[in-house]
Design an enzyme around this catalytic site. Structure first.
Site, PDB file in Angstrom:
ATOM      1  CB  SER A 178      -0.864   0.155   1.014  1.00 14.34           C
ATOM      2  OG  SER A 178      -1.521   1.294   1.390  1.00 14.34           O
ATOM      3  CE1 TYR A 219      -3.698  -2.156   5.100  1.00 13.68           C
ATOM      4  CE2 TYR A 219      -2.854   0.104   4.497  1.00 13.68           C
ATOM      5  CZ  TYR A 219      -3.587  -1.480   4.253  1.00 13.68           C
ATOM      6  OH  TYR A 219      -3.987  -1.361   2.805  1.00 13.68           O
TER       7      TYR A 219
END
Length: 272
Positions: free
Chosen positions: A141, A154
């Site tokens: 990401s 995350y």
């Protein structure tokens, strides 16, 4: 079309979003897709692929469970003998507060699925790739390249995943196994709906409007666009690319700070 004819492609997180779209793209390219997820919705992905005249099979597997992944690998070996493409896409996310307030169980869950799950799938699929070579693609990401408020779990998982991809690339390059990460920006997926609200909700609409003006291309990405990148990396068209993290974010990571975008109304109006 046909770039992946006669290839066996394992895709995790294949029930919705990027995983489902990529499964369809790879199947259109000729791969027999082994669609993996913890959700029964993965059967819907497989039904759609098979209805289109392509090949797919569904498997319910918790990628964070080492025994479950090992059993899956044994089943794949017995039935297909080898794996040519592995797309580690399964992931979870949660905005859960600043680090001193961040719940340990939330951190462990994200690391367990996003990072540990990628490690386990890679570990047990690699022996099925080493004779013939292949391509591994990991969903990182742009949150693994820079940080977000209240999402340290995350950020840590995706940042670690990018470097794990490099480890895989250098350790298995001589077996003709390539490993690359993709780093999507904000993509229109059910995960975004869960985190921010849908496009019809007030909060979800506000989030999407903000993402549009801060993204140079002026819109969110689509799962299909990511799927096309995955297909490229899975195919021989990318035969000399390995150890990379390829950003697909509409240009967000191209600037250091929003600058006049924060105050220039004409910039915001271009996304209307």
């Amino acid at each position: 079309m046909g770039r992946l004819n006669h290839k066996i492609a394992v895709i995790t997180g294949a029930s919705t979003g990027i995983g489902a779209a990529s499964a369809k793209v790879l199947a259109d390219e000729g791969a027999h897709v082994l669609a993996v997820d913890v959700s029964d919705k993965v059967h819907d992905t497989v039904k759609e692929i098979n209805a289109a005249g392509n090949k797919a099979s569904a498997y319910i597997v918790d990628v964070s469970d080492a025994h479950a992944v090992e059993r899956f690998a044994e089943e794949v070996k017995g039935k297909y003998k080898q794996v040519n493409v592995l797309f580690n896409n399964a992931g979870v996310d949660n905005a859960a507060g600043r680090i001193h307030e961040y719940p340990v169980d939330v951190f462990d869950k994200i690391i367990g699925v996003d990072l540990r799950g990628t490690f386990l799938m890679t570990k047990f699929m690699l022996p099925l790739m080493m004779d013939m070579g292949g391509s591994i693609i990991n969903t990182a990401s742009f949150s693994g390249l820079a940080a977000d408020l209240n999402r340290s779990g995350y950020n840590a998982a995706k940042g670690g995943l990018i470097n794990f991809t490099r480890s895989t690339a250098i350790e298995y390059g001589r077996e003709n196994i390539r490993a690359n990460a993709i780093s999507p920006g904000t993509i229109e997926t059910p995960l975004v709906d869960k985190l921010t609200g849908t496009a019809d909700d007030v909060s979800g609409k506000a989030f999407r409007d903000n993402q549009k003006w801060v993204t140079p291309l002026g819109r969110l990405g689509t799962p299909e666009e990511v799927g096309k990148l995955v297909a490229f990396l899975a195919s021989d068209d990318s035969s000399f690319i390995t150890g990379e993290s390829i950003t697909i974010d509409g240009g967000v990571m191209a600037y250091t700070w929003p600058g006049e975008m924060l105050s220039e109304e004409s910039w915001k109006r271009t996304t209307k």
